[in-house]
Design an enzyme around this catalytic site. Structure first.
Site: not given
Length: 580
Positions: A41-42, A79, A83, A141, A143, A243, A350-351, A408
């Site tokens: 994540d991130d 994010c 996904r 997560k 989301h 994150h 994810d990014n 991001k």
């Protein structure tokens, strides 16, 4: 006579054993592969040790050494949008994620494609794995919907077991949310609790257990329970590291502190750029990314500010190291249980890195800044603890990407080019023909589900799923490339386009045409880059290749018209009121 009977009996037994052994071999070879889909994540393109970073990630090195490391893999800049494409192989606007819950351009509210959650216009690969007899697990997560905004949680998308949060992030040490409740009159003066679930039911999240440990232990429990049934499984491990809030196990933090205190923002960006280039992870023709006007000058900071910033970045590095340790736990369990050799492992993030900085004059959020200041401990000593609420901010985010621009939220390469590795079944225990290979083949996140489904020999229903009309995926499978049957994943005819916040790009082969609005610090004009040779996007090629440029713009125009993309005002800024 007795000897003859004995010999005959022995022969029959041996023949029977031979048949059983052959049958067992046949059953093993025909067994459906397990799928382990790992999502960070991130995390920036330059954040992993195996992608040239100073951060130690030996277990991700294992993935790179046994599988294939991709250096031109593209996702969305945020994010949930990524996904949605990861699970469907479709374009975000086709399946409800033309906007996402933390930031919506007001005129798009209620419009088709802008629902902010994954709609039933799509079929998710988790549904298809369920139909194929797999146990389907999600941990971490989600989301993609299921809360007040609408949509469905994991159990509504084919998962048989789930654990974690429905939102985009949370405190890593307890059950508190990462943001205030902006809708409540007193929301900025209190902390709120995050909604945790276990198999659709409320879960009381224990305090003092780090997110990486909590999530990994639950995933291992799901896998161990499933091993008793001998069914194949699909496991989606969606970490919330790295994150914000930037928090990590204390024993991992200070090891990186001296390095970041020494290098500062610009020093780290240069060091990573040089490392990426030296290792062939970006082109040898690449040039350094130009200075970004939103970032801060290290030499303008006080000694105390430098120390605080260095510890925040060290905590971020510790989050990534913890994630690597957790991946190691899972790989070790699968190896010990004999399942690793029959498991397809995919890792991606994810990014790009999160540049959100509450106090930033241009991209900040005063309400969020007030909440952080009044509700948390901002001291040096508290960094990384449950009572801290830090972000790495624009300057470390910019540095983390090395030779790339932006982070991001933005569609520059720093926001959308991230690490991705694939280890095919059998590659851990036998030498895969591409083991250890690094490739600059251009790949989209939409290609991941098509690849995973092909490995599992599951056919996509295209436009009709159990009587439900769905969008046909536009992702392509990477498997032919991994099998050595193709030198590329996508030809120039396999183009793909993307839009979010009114910013747009289209990829065709190695070329990217991109337009960024002035409200997000662009010039509002289209530019053309070869992002394989020029990852820092510094040499505009539209004058040199006018026909290519014209063709790509025409393709994008057709894409925008087909999907009814709404125009966004030039001066609109998504950061005001946004928190992720």
């Amino acid at each position: 006579m007795k000897k003859l009977i004995l010999l005959f009996s022995l022969s029959v037994t041996l023949l029977s054993c031979g048949k059983e052994a052959a049958q067992k071999t046949e059953d093993t070879s025909a067994k459906k592969p397990n799928i382990l889909l790992l999502v960070g994540d991130d995390i920036a393109f330059g954040d992993l040790g195996t992608y040239g970073s100073e951060i130690k990630t030996p277990n991700m090195d294992r993935l790179a050494n046994h599988g294939v490391r991709f250096t031109n893999f593209h996702v969305s800049p945020v994010c949930s949008v990524t996904r949605s494409m990861l699970f469907t192989g479709c374009n975000n606007i086709e399946i409800g994620l033309g906007a996402f819950d933390y930031s919506v351009y007001p005129p798009t509210r209620g419009k088709p494609g802008y629902e902010t959650y994954l709609t039933k216009n799509a079929v998710a690969m988790s549904e298809l794995f369920n139909d194929a007899g797999y146990d389907v697990y999600k941990v971490g997560k989600w989301h993609l919907g299921g809360e007040a905004a609408g949509g469905f949680g994991p159990l509504g998308w084919g998962f048989t077991k789930e654990f974690g949060i429905l939102s985009g992030g949370s405190n890593h040490w307890n059950d508190l949310a990462m943001t205030p409740d902006f809708s409540k009159p007193n929301g900025l003066n209190e902390k709120r609790k995050e909604h945790w679930t276990l198999n659709g039911e409320h879960y009381d999240r224990p305090s003092g257990v780090y997110s990486g440990e909590l999530y990994t232990n639950q995933m291992l429990q799901f896998i161990k329970e499933g091993q008793k049934s001998d069914k194949p499984w699909f496991a989606y491990m969606a970490f919330t590291t790295a994150h914000f809030p930037i928090q990590a196990p204390p024993e991992l933090i200070m090891k990186y502190y001296p390095k970041y205190l020494e290098l500062g923002y610009a020093g780290l960006k240069k060091a990573r750029y040089e490392s990426l280039k030296k290792q062939g992870l970006i082109s040898h023709s690449a040039v350094e990314a130009p200075e970004n006007s939103l970032t801060h000058k290290w030499n303008k900071l006080s000694k105390k500010e430098k120390e605080k910033q260095a510890k925040i970045m060290a905590t971020y590095a510790a989050m990534i190291e913890d994630q690597d340790n957790r991946i190691g736990q899972m790989l070790d369990h699968l190896k010990a249980s004999g399942e690793l050799d029959n498991t397809l492992v995919v890792y991606l993030t994810d990014n790009g890195p999160e540049g959100f900085e509450p106090t930033h004059p241009k991209t900040g959020n005063p309400e969020m800044a007030k909440w952080v200041e009044t509700q948390f401990d901002g001291s040096f000593e508290a960094i990384g603890t449950a009572n801290s609420e830090n972000t790495i901010g624009v300057s470390w985010a910019n540095a983390a990407t090395g030779g790339l621009q932006w982070w991001k939220w933005f569609i520059g390469e720093g926001g959308i080019r991230v690490p991705m590795m694939i280890v095919p079944p059998g590659a851990f225990n036998s030498k895969h023909q591409l083991a250890g290979k690094t490739t600059n083949a251009v790949v989209s996140v939409k290609d991941i589900p098509m690849t995973i489904l092909e490995y599992a020999n599951i056919k996509h229903p295209q436009t009709n799923y159990k009587g439900r009309k769905v969008v046909a995926p536009s992702g392509v499978s990477i498997k032919p490339f991994l099998d050595g049957k193709s030198d590329i994943v996508r030809t120039e005819d396999d183009w793909y386009a993307f839009e979010l916040f009114g910013n747009s790009y289209i990829m065709s082969g190695n070329y990217k045409a991109i337009k960024v609005r002035t409200g997000m610090f662009g010039d509002g004009k289209w530019h053309l880059y070869n992002v394989v040779n020029d990852p820092s996007e510094t040499k505009d090629l539209q004058a040199d290749q006018p026909e290519r440029f014209k063709k790509m713009l025409a393709l994008y125009k057709g894409y925008a018209e087909k999907n009814h993309l709404m125009e966004v005002a030039d001066d609109w800024n998504p950061f005001k009121g946004a928190s992720e």
